[in-house]
Motif scaffolding. Structure first.
Motif, short mmCIF file in Angstrom:
data_model
loop_
_atom_site.label_atom_id
_atom_site.label_comp_id
_atom_site.label_asym_id
_atom_site.label_seq_id
_atom_site.Cartn_x
_atom_site.Cartn_y
_atom_site.Cartn_z
N VAL B 19 -2.06 -15.84 27.71
CA VAL B 19 -3.21 -14.96 27.54
C VAL B 19 -2.98 -14.01 26.38
O VAL B 19 -1.84 -13.79 25.98
N ASP B 20 -4.06 -13.49 25.83
CA ASP B 20 -3.98 -12.45 24.80
C ASP B 20 -3.46 -11.20 25.51
O ASP B 20 -4.12 -10.64 26.37
N LEU B 21 -2.25 -10.81 25.16
CA LEU B 21 -1.50 -9.83 25.94
C LEU B 21 -2.02 -8.40 25.81
O LEU B 21 -1.93 -7.80 24.75
N GLU B 22 -2.50 -7.87 26.90
CA GLU B 22 -2.74 -6.43 26.93
C GLU B 22 -1.39 -5.72 27.06
O GLU B 22 -0.47 -6.26 27.67
N ASP B 23 -1.29 -4.52 26.54
CA ASP B 23 0.01 -3.84 26.51
C ASP B 23 0.61 -3.70 27.92
O ASP B 23 1.81 -3.89 28.12
#
Ligand SMILES: Nc1ncnc2c1ncn2[C@@H]1O[C@H](COP(=O)(O)OP(=O)(O)O)[C@@H](O)[C@H]1O
Ligand SMILES: [Mg+2]
Lengths: 150, 154
Positions: B19-23
């Motif tokens: 996934v597009d990594l959230e912090d």
């Protein structure tokens, strides 16, 4: 205080907008992810190479995180620009946070006032073709970047 | 809270970031891996980033932190599958990720960890737990492989 080669007028000749600018708020972490996706779409539409798309999206990710973490939230305006010869992607990040006291220091590799790596500003400056930074305690911080197709 | 799955394979932990990594998600992964290394006694951590279309300084720092932390917990970390455009961008960003070992493919990453663990194990006097090595979890051959098939009632 300003840093960058474009001056307060935004470089005039550099670019006219080629399409409607998109404005996105940056107030929660998921907005940073969203900004990356919107910049990616714009970079594809402006026909940037894959490497240049990647550089621009990475710079946008750094700047969006700064807007959120240090600027206390803000917004970005993204559009496709045209200088008559080439197309490019422009992103302008704004916040009305505390501003940056010492721009040269903030642009030094490895300098951070927080717990980051201190590469967001200096690194994104290297990743884009145009980089302009304006900051004051009264107005907050504005970072304007452009990446041109080759 | 959404989390990135951590899989156990032999004495390795495998993570594939899809996934597009959230912090926040990146920070959770650091914590989860520390716990799982201790809980499982894993000797290696393999992180697949082939689905990531960018790595910025936050994710870069996460990878360095995981590598440093796993080393303290006696496990090696290898990052596999970095895209070429990501590598080019990281160099220009100025991120060198000290201590992070990389391999181009999952196979190479596994080989690297297998070799690493084997070298460390060969220093040990007790080698009874060699069956745990990644190199020996391949096909179940010989009699034990056929024993399962026998009892279909026709
Ligand atoms: N929008 C902003 N508002 C206020 N300060 C900022 C902003 N962006 C960056 N800074 C300052 O500049 C420093 C360097 O930023 P950066 O290069 O992105 O590194 P890092 O995010 O790792 O600290 C930050 O630590 C912060 O002090
Ligand atoms: Mg930053």
């Amino acid at each position: 205080m300003t840093i960058g080669g474009l001056g307060p007028q935004g470089g005039g000749a550099a670019s006219s907008s080629a399409g409607s600018p998109q404005r996105h708020a940056i107030v929660v972490e998921s907005d940073v992810v969203r900004v990356r996706q919107v910049v990616r779409s714009a970079a594809v539409a402006a026909r940037l190479s894959l490497v240049d798309q990647t550089k621009m999206v990475t710079a946008a990710s750094e700047l969006a995180r700064n807007t959120l973490v240090y600027g206390g939230g803000g917004a970005v305006t993204i559009d496709i620009v045209d200088n008559g010869r080439r197309r490019g992607v422009r992103a302008v990040f704004t916040d009305s946070g505390p501003g940056i006291a010492d721009l040269d220091l903030a642009l030094t590799d490895g300098w951070t006032s927080g717990s980051g790596l201190g590469l967001g500003l200096s690194g994104s400056r290297r990743l884009v073709d145009e980089f302009e930074l304006e900051s004051s305690p009264e107005t907050g911080t504005t970072v304007r970047v452009v990446k041109w197709s080759r | 809270m959404e989390r990135i799955p951590v899989l156990k394979l032999g004495n390795l932990l495998l993570v594939s970031i899809q996934v597009d990594l959230e912090d926040r998600l990146a920070l959770n992964l650091q914590d989860d891996l520390a716990e799982r290394i201790v809980a499982t006694g894993a000797r290696g951590v393999l992180i697949d980033i082939s689905a990531l279309d960018i790595v910025d300084s936050f994710v870069g720092r996460m990878l360095s932190t995981i590598a440093a932390m796993s080393k303290l917990l006696d496990a090696e970390t290898v990052v596999v599958g970095m895209r070429p455009a990501v590598a080019i961008t990281l160099v220009e960003l100025g991120l060198d990720m000290p201590g992070v070992r990389t391999a181009l493919t999952l196979e190479h990453g596994l080989a690297l960890l297998g070799a690493e663990v084997r070298v460390r194990r060969s220093d040990d006097t007790d080698s009874a737990d060699r069956a745990d090595l990644p190199g020996s979890i391949e096909e179940p051959t010989g009699p034990s492989g056929t024993a399962v098939a026998g009892t279909v009632v026709g």
